[in-house]
Write a protein that holds these residues in place. Structure first.
Motif, PDB file in Angstrom:
ATOM      1  N   PHE A  48      63.756  46.847  69.874  1.00 28.01           N
ATOM      2  CA  PHE A  48      62.374  47.166  70.213  1.00 28.01           C
ATOM      3  C   PHE A  48      61.809  46.138  71.187  1.00 28.01           C
ATOM      4  CE2 PHE A  48      62.575  49.241  65.926  1.00 28.01           C
ATOM      5  CZ  PHE A  48      62.327  50.532  66.360  1.00 28.01           C
ATOM      6  N   THR A  49      61.016  46.609  72.130  1.00 29.16           N
ATOM      7  CA  THR A  49      60.311  45.728  73.057  1.00 29.16           C
ATOM      8  C   THR A  49      59.206  44.979  72.319  1.00 29.16           C
ATOM      9  OG1 THR A  49      60.720  47.326  74.825  1.00 29.16           O
ATOM     10  CG2 THR A  49      59.026  45.642  75.231  1.00 29.16           C
ATOM     11  N   LYS A  50      58.512  45.702  71.425  1.00 32.38           N
ATOM     12  CA  LYS A  50      57.464  45.102  70.607  1.00 32.38           C
ATOM     13  C   LYS A  50      57.225  46.000  69.400  1.00 32.38           C
ATOM     14  CE  LYS A  50      52.974  42.771  70.961  1.00 32.38           C
ATOM     15  NZ  LYS A  50      51.910  42.285  71.898  1.00 32.38           N
ATOM     16  N   ILE A  51      56.836  45.384  68.288  1.00 31.46           N
ATOM     17  CA  ILE A  51      56.539  46.120  67.064  1.00 31.46           C
ATOM     18  C   ILE A  51      55.065  45.907  66.718  1.00 31.46           C
ATOM     19  CG2 ILE A  51      57.072  46.411  64.611  1.00 31.46           C
ATOM     20  CD1 ILE A  51      59.857  45.252  65.208  1.00 31.46           C
ATOM     21  N   TYR A  52      54.358  47.016  66.526  1.00 26.37           N
ATOM     22  CA  TYR A  52      52.945  46.976  66.168  1.00 26.37           C
ATOM     23  C   TYR A  52      52.773  47.547  64.762  1.00 26.37           C
ATOM     24  CZ  TYR A  52      52.135  46.551  71.242  1.00 26.37           C
ATOM     25  OH  TYR A  52      52.133  46.152  72.555  1.00 26.37           O
ATOM     26  N   ALA A  53      51.716  47.117  64.072  1.00 27.13           N
ATOM     27  CA  ALA A  53      51.460  47.677  62.746  1.00 27.13           C
ATOM     28  C   ALA A  53      49.986  47.623  62.408  1.00 27.13           C
ATOM     29  CB  ALA A  53      52.259  46.940  61.671  1.00 27.13           C
ATOM     30  N   SER A  54      49.584  48.550  61.560  1.00 30.18           N
ATOM     31  CA  SER A  54      48.287  48.503  60.898  1.00 30.18           C
ATOM     32  C   SER A  54      48.249  47.250  60.026  1.00 30.18           C
ATOM     33  CB  SER A  54      48.133  49.758  60.031  1.00 30.18           C
ATOM     34  OG  SER A  54      47.251  49.535  58.951  1.00 30.18           O
ATOM     35  N   PRO A  55      47.071  46.623  59.874  1.00 30.40           N
ATOM     36  CA  PRO A  55      46.986  45.428  59.028  1.00 30.40           C
ATOM     37  C   PRO A  55      47.007  45.706  57.530  1.00 30.40           C
ATOM     38  CG  PRO A  55      44.824  45.975  59.891  1.00 30.40           C
ATOM     39  CD  PRO A  55      45.793  46.916  60.552  1.00 30.40           C
ATOM     40  N   GLN A  64      57.212  44.403  58.652  1.00 37.01           N
ATOM     41  CA  GLN A  64      57.915  43.122  58.526  1.00 37.01           C
ATOM     42  C   GLN A  64      59.390  43.344  58.218  1.00 37.01           C
ATOM     43  OE1 GLN A  64      56.490  39.918  59.031  1.00 37.01           O
ATOM     44  NE2 GLN A  64      58.703  39.465  59.098  1.00 37.01           N
ATOM     45  N   ALA A  65      59.686  44.355  57.399  1.00 37.60           N
ATOM     46  CA  ALA A  65      61.086  44.667  57.081  1.00 37.60           C
ATOM     47  C   ALA A  65      61.830  45.137  58.327  1.00 37.60           C
ATOM     48  CB  ALA A  65      61.152  45.731  55.987  1.00 37.60           C
ATOM     49  N   VAL A  66      61.146  45.918  59.165  1.00 38.28           N
ATOM     50  CA  VAL A  66      61.764  46.360  60.421  1.00 38.28           C
ATOM     51  C   VAL A  66      62.017  45.151  61.318  1.00 38.28           C
ATOM     52  CG1 VAL A  66      61.429  47.736  62.516  1.00 38.28           C
ATOM     53  CG2 VAL A  66      60.735  48.660  60.283  1.00 38.28           C
ATOM     54  N   LEU A  67      61.033  44.264  61.409  1.00 41.05           N
ATOM     55  CA  LEU A  67      61.182  43.058  62.232  1.00 41.05           C
ATOM     56  C   LEU A  67      62.305  42.173  61.715  1.00 41.05           C
ATOM     57  CD1 LEU A  67      60.106  41.249  64.533  1.00 41.05           C
ATOM     58  CD2 LEU A  67      58.530  40.238  62.858  1.00 41.05           C
ATOM     59  N   ASP A  68      62.364  41.983  60.397  1.00 42.06           N
ATOM     60  CA  ASP A  68      63.390  41.116  59.808  1.00 42.06           C
ATOM     61  C   ASP A  68      64.799  41.589  60.131  1.00 42.06           C
ATOM     62  OD1 ASP A  68      61.428  39.512  58.730  1.00 42.06           O
ATOM     63  OD2 ASP A  68      61.562  40.371  56.710  1.00 42.06           O
ATOM     64  N   PRO A  75      61.883  40.573  68.535  1.00 37.17           N
ATOM     65  CA  PRO A  75      60.878  41.042  69.499  1.00 37.17           C
ATOM     66  C   PRO A  75      59.495  40.547  69.110  1.00 37.17           C
ATOM     67  CG  PRO A  75      61.452  42.792  67.971  1.00 37.17           C
ATOM     68  CD  PRO A  75      62.398  41.664  67.685  1.00 37.17           C
ATOM     69  N   PRO A  76      58.583  40.448  70.069  1.00 36.88           N
ATOM     70  CA  PRO A  76      57.205  40.100  69.716  1.00 36.88           C
ATOM     71  C   PRO A  76      56.601  41.172  68.818  1.00 36.88           C
ATOM     72  CG  PRO A  76      57.356  40.812  72.006  1.00 36.88           C
ATOM     73  CD  PRO A  76      58.759  40.679  71.510  1.00 36.88           C
ATOM     74  N   HIS A  77      55.585  40.794  68.083  1.00 35.66           N
ATOM     75  CA  HIS A  77      54.971  41.768  67.173  1.00 35.66           C
ATOM     76  C   HIS A  77      53.495  41.475  67.013  1.00 35.66           C
ATOM     77  CE1 HIS A  77      55.900  38.328  64.564  1.00 35.66           C
ATOM     78  NE2 HIS A  77      54.904  38.755  63.789  1.00 35.66           N
ATOM     79  N   ASP A  78      52.754  42.490  66.596  1.00 34.89           N
ATOM     80  CA  ASP A  78      51.333  42.364  66.299  1.00 34.89           C
ATOM     81  C   ASP A  78      51.026  43.304  65.148  1.00 34.89           C
ATOM     82  OD1 ASP A  78      48.585  42.247  66.158  1.00 34.89           O
ATOM     83  OD2 ASP A  78      48.257  42.450  68.326  1.00 34.89           O
ATOM     84  N   PHE A  79      50.777  42.721  63.990  1.00 34.90           N
ATOM     85  CA  PHE A  79      50.525  43.508  62.786  1.00 34.90           C
ATOM     86  C   PHE A  79      49.038  43.523  62.440  1.00 34.90           C
ATOM     87  CE2 PHE A  79      55.026  42.322  61.071  1.00 34.90           C
ATOM     88  CZ  PHE A  79      55.613  43.070  62.089  1.00 34.90           C
ATOM     89  N   LEU A 166      55.465  51.622  66.240  1.00 31.99           N
ATOM     90  CA  LEU A 166      54.143  51.567  65.626  1.00 31.99           C
ATOM     91  C   LEU A 166      54.299  51.949  64.165  1.00 31.99           C
ATOM     92  CD1 LEU A 166      53.468  51.944  68.729  1.00 31.99           C
ATOM     93  CD2 LEU A 166      51.381  53.083  67.981  1.00 31.99           C
ATOM     94  N   VAL A 167      54.003  51.011  63.267  1.00 33.14           N
ATOM     95  CA  VAL A 167      54.083  51.288  61.834  1.00 33.14           C
ATOM     96  C   VAL A 167      52.666  51.556  61.342  1.00 33.14           C
ATOM     97  CG1 VAL A 167      54.872  50.480  59.590  1.00 33.14           C
ATOM     98  CG2 VAL A 167      56.098  49.783  61.673  1.00 33.14           C
ATOM     99  N   SER A 168      52.446  52.775  60.902  1.00 33.02           N
ATOM    100  CA  SER A 168      51.086  53.219  60.605  1.00 33.02           C
ATOM    101  C   SER A 168      51.086  54.086  59.346  1.00 33.02           C
ATOM    102  CB  SER A 168      50.534  53.963  61.836  1.00 33.02           C
ATOM    103  OG  SER A 168      49.209  54.377  61.648  1.00 33.02           O
TER     104      SER A 168
END
Length: 244
Positions: A48-55, A64-68, A75-79, A166-168
């Protein structure tokens, strides 16, 4: 090309009990760890280029499991993307979903602490203190403009490929996919509810010769295709799935 993979969060106790969850930070079940690890492992070879998620914790923990499971360097991420949190159900959150009683107004249901499932034609209606489907649609449009469009612009300018996750949440994902499709001038309606940690994939192809000169907020000519919907391959062997 930009690929967007949208993943629903893992199972919460509200899913199991058929309660209105919305923006409530409801407890997670023991199965959420299994589901999250399964979806993380499934995407371990997807860079992934970047992983985003709902807080909200149920989405953040799944992300976080996907990122781990991603290879190093991660990849950079913003949760902390509040615009991809679930639809707010206001006063209904934590209450049992129910069917509307014949001959009784919504207001009468609300006065009794009952919050029935709304009809398809009631997209403008919200539970007290909550959001309507129309509100969620507008929020989804904003999220796509703020989160997805910058990646479309990057791809148009570079001529390269990017893949974001996008994890939503189930209802919000439906609005996000619809908003991405509308960027390309199309329409889309989901086929049915999403299983916990189920996923959808959208491909956005920039048309014409790239690289292009486009402004930061400009939507270039694109073709948008929903290539996968309701995928649950990673859940084989896990017994119970919940949909919303």
């Amino acid at each position: 090309m930009l690929t967007v993979t949208l993943i629903r969060h893992g199972e919460s106790t509200h899913n199991v009990l058929a309660l209105w969850s919305g923006c409530t930070e409801c407890p997670l079940t023991e199965r959420v760890t299994q589901q999250a690890r399964a979806v993380g492992a499934y995407f371990a070879d997807t860079q992934f280029t970047k992983i985003y998620a709902s807080p909200l914790p149920r989405a953040r923990d799944t992300a976080q499991a996907v990122l781990d499971a991603q290879p190093t360097p991660k990849p950079p991420h913003d949760f902390t993307i509040t615009d991809i949190r679930e639809q707010s159900f206001g006063a209904a959150e934590g209450h049992q979903t129910c069917v509307r009683e014949p001959g009784k107004t919504l207001e009468a249901h609300f006065a009794e602490g009952k919050y029935p499932i709304l009809y398809e034609s009631e997209k403008h209606v919200a539970f007290p203190g909550g959001e309507s489907v129309e509100d969620l649609t507008r929020r989804g449009e904003k999220a796509v403009r703020d989160v997805v469009l910058p990646h479309v612009v990057n791809v148009a300018r570079s001529g390269g490929n990017e893949h974001i996750a996008l994890v939503s949440h189930g209802l919000c994902i439906a609005q996000l996919v619809g908003a991405i499709v509308r960027l390309g001038g199309g329409t889309w309606k989901r086929k049915g509810p999403m299983v916990n940690t189920g996923w959808v994939r959208v491909e956005v192809r920039v048309q014409g010769e790239v690289p292009l000169q486009v402004a930061d907020d400009e939507v270039p000519a694109i073709e948008v295709t929903v290539t996968d919907e309701g995928r649950t391959d990673h859940l084989e062997g896990l017994v119970r799935w919940f949909r919303l």
